[in-house]
Design an enzyme around this catalytic site. Structure first.
Site, PDB file in Angstrom:
ATOM      1  N   ARG A  46       0.862  -1.204   0.000  1.00 16.41           N
ATOM      2  CA  ARG A  46       0.000   0.000   0.000  1.00 16.41           C
ATOM      3  C   ARG A  46       0.892   1.245   0.000  1.00 16.41           C
ATOM      4  O   ARG A  46       0.635   2.212  -0.715  1.00 16.41           O
ATOM      5  CB  ARG A  46      -0.935   0.008   1.226  1.00 16.41           C
ATOM      6  CG  ARG A  46      -2.032  -1.033   1.167  1.00 16.41           C
ATOM      7  CD  ARG A  46      -3.124  -0.772   2.211  1.00 16.41           C
ATOM      8  NE  ARG A  46      -2.648  -0.819   3.587  1.00 16.41           N
ATOM      9  CZ  ARG A  46      -2.546  -1.922   4.327  1.00 16.41           C
ATOM     10  NH1 ARG A  46      -2.888  -3.085   3.806  1.00 16.41           N
ATOM     11  NH2 ARG A  46      -2.111  -1.873   5.573  1.00 16.41           N
ATOM     12  N   LYS A 136     -12.924  14.594   3.629  1.00 11.31           N
ATOM     13  CA  LYS A 136     -13.968  13.928   2.848  1.00 11.31           C
ATOM     14  C   LYS A 136     -14.799  12.994   3.721  1.00 11.31           C
ATOM     15  O   LYS A 136     -14.264  12.310   4.590  1.00 11.31           O
ATOM     16  CB  LYS A 136     -13.341  13.100   1.730  1.00 11.31           C
ATOM     17  CG  LYS A 136     -14.383  12.460   0.811  1.00 11.31           C
ATOM     18  CD  LYS A 136     -13.804  11.399  -0.091  1.00 11.31           C
ATOM     19  CE  LYS A 136     -14.096  10.019   0.448  1.00 11.31           C
ATOM     20  NZ  LYS A 136     -13.783   8.945  -0.517  1.00 11.31           N
ATOM     21  N   GLU A 178     -19.773  14.243   0.103  1.00 13.32           N
ATOM     22  CA  GLU A 178     -19.918  13.199  -0.927  1.00 13.32           C
ATOM     23  C   GLU A 178     -21.211  12.417  -0.726  1.00 13.32           C
ATOM     24  O   GLU A 178     -21.400  11.764   0.302  1.00 13.32           O
ATOM     25  CB  GLU A 178     -18.718  12.248  -0.914  1.00 13.32           C
ATOM     26  CG  GLU A 178     -18.856  11.152  -1.967  1.00 13.32           C
ATOM     27  CD  GLU A 178     -17.596  10.293  -2.143  1.00 13.32           C
ATOM     28  OE1 GLU A 178     -16.616  10.495  -1.389  1.00 13.32           O
ATOM     29  OE2 GLU A 178     -17.606   9.415  -3.017  1.00 13.32           O
ATOM     30  N   LYS A 220     -19.373  16.383  -3.858  1.00 16.64           N
ATOM     31  CA  LYS A 220     -18.877  15.244  -4.645  1.00 16.64           C
ATOM     32  C   LYS A 220     -20.039  14.275  -4.869  1.00 16.64           C
ATOM     33  O   LYS A 220     -20.291  13.400  -4.033  1.00 16.64           O
ATOM     34  CB  LYS A 220     -17.709  14.581  -3.898  1.00 16.64           C
ATOM     35  CG  LYS A 220     -17.174  13.335  -4.595  1.00 16.64           C
ATOM     36  CD  LYS A 220     -15.797  12.960  -4.083  1.00 16.64           C
ATOM     37  CE  LYS A 220     -15.354  11.616  -4.606  1.00 16.64           C
ATOM     38  NZ  LYS A 220     -13.942  11.310  -4.351  1.00 16.64           N
TER      39      LYS A 220
HETATM   40  P1  13P Z   1     -14.506   6.220  -7.157  1.00 12.74           P
HETATM   41  O1  13P Z   1     -14.107   7.298  -8.121  1.00 12.74           O
HETATM   42  O2  13P Z   1     -13.767   4.933  -7.367  1.00 12.74           O
HETATM   43  O3  13P Z   1     -15.990   6.057  -7.073  1.00 12.74           O
HETATM   44  O4  13P Z   1     -14.052   6.699  -5.720  1.00 12.74           O
HETATM   45  C1  13P Z   1     -14.281   7.995  -5.351  1.00 12.74           C
HETATM   46  C2  13P Z   1     -14.289   8.106  -3.886  1.00 12.74           C
HETATM   47  O5  13P Z   1     -13.633   8.930  -3.322  1.00 12.74           O
HETATM   48  C3  13P Z   1     -15.155   7.185  -3.129  1.00 12.74           C
HETATM   49  O6  13P Z   1     -15.330   7.675  -1.856  1.00 12.74           O
END
Ligand code: 13P
Length: 339
Positions: A46, A136, A178, A220
């Protein structure tokens, strides 16, 4: 809170031609991505993967910032340089995923609610002191037939997002709000538009109620797309139209930027749909990307855990970043994929 600094950061995140690289997979999700391409699921792997991403030459031309996971923000590369320093040296703003994951909603095991509010004020303070500029939190909405999502699910998630966002601004971090309506299912484009719009309207109602400054956050969302198992497939133009119509109805003009998640779309589809959104209608916010899979996936498959593939993997990442940057000018073309 220095509001002006937050507003400037929010604008820097969505600067012209730039988006975010989401590389904040939890260890569990990162391991799943590794397992799918046969990479050992270890801390070292990772670390090496995140180092490869952060040091891709020219990343700052198309990427304004990176979203990190707790493991990464505290980590250093194999040469001992802290990743926070690596990101700063690369001219990237640093953000941090702060939710602790989506869990089953009580009494409704098909639906999810995102957790992580306990102790969040202290964690945000620590991340801000480390140098993070934004955070986020992702809510997950599952669609099924006509009965899901329930208002119980969308309202609980909207409330948590708003409490998170208010705490972020208090701590001097720009919140990425998001709201992810998943692509799994048989739903039509029209139903995805209805559900996405209803979820976003609840989110903004709660954000306003909690006193979140809309000028100092970014949204988002998912693009409006039919379910993966829906027979009727939409064109990029139809997805762009449905998405913009949905956002124009639900997202206040005060918000500086909308950065899409990719949600499992291929890199090419995500770019062509983002491109189509930049070919027509005017909109009040910057429209950008904050992709994880649609930026990382081709590069991850090329790297496959082998340092000999490092440069080729970085080139693949940069290719997707350039495609999405071009899409923000409406200048992406399928021909870019065959160069
Ligand atoms: P994806 O673009 O793979 O959907 O991931 C975005 C993300 O930050 C998910 O929390």
């Amino acid at each position: 809170m220095n509001l002006q600094a937050l507003i400037e950061t929010a604008h820097a995140m969505v600067a012209a031609g730039k988006g975010l690289l989401a590389m904040d997979e939890s260890n569990g999700t990162c391991n799943l991505r590794f397992a799918a391409v046969g990479i050992p699921e270890t801390l070292e792997m990772r670390r090496d993967w995140r180092a490869l991403l952060l040091t891709a030459p020219g990343l700052r031309e198309c990427i304004s910032g990176v979203i990190l996971y707790d493991e990464t923000i505290r980590q250093a590369g194999s040469d001992g340089t802290p990743f926070l320093q690596v990101a700063r040296d690369a001219g990237l703003l640093v953000g941090i995923k702060v939710d602790t994951g989506a869990r089953d909603l009580a009494g409704r095991p098909q639906e999810k609610v995102t957790e992580g509010l306990d102790g969040l004020r202290e964690r945000l303070k620590d991340y801000a002191a480390m140098g993070a500029r934004f955070a986020k939190w992702r809510s997950v909405i599952v669609m099924d037939g006509s009965h899901l999502p329930t208002v119980a699910c969308t309202s609980a998630n909207a409330h948590a997002l708003a409490r998170y966002a208010a705490l972020c601004q208090e701590a001097g971090l720009v919140p990425i709000v998001e709201s992810d309506v998943l692509m799994a299912g048989t739903h039509t484009l029209a139903r995805c538009q209805d559900v996405t719009g209803a979820a976003l309207r609840q989110v903004f109602e709660q954000l306003v109620r909690q006193g979140v400054v809309l000028e100092a956050m970014v949204l988002k969302p998912n693009m409006v797309i039919e379910g993966l198992d829906c027979m009727a497939r939409s064109t990029a133009q139809e997805v762009a139209h449905a998405t913009l119509q949905c956002l124009l109805r639900a997202v206040p003009a005060a918000v500086p930027g909308v950065l899409f998640l990719s949600g499992g779309q291929s890199g090419e589809l995500a770019s062509s749909r983002l491109n189509a959104m930049h070919q027509g209608q005017a909109r009040p916010w910057s429209l950008s990307f904050s992709f994880a899979r649609a930026l990382q996936q081709p590069a991850l498959a090329i790297w496959a855990g082998d340092s000999a593939n490092r440069l080729a993997a970085q080139a693949a990442l940069m290719h997707r970043a350039r495609c999405n940057s071009a899409a923000m000018r409406g200048a992406y073309d399928d021909a870019m994929e065959t160069l």
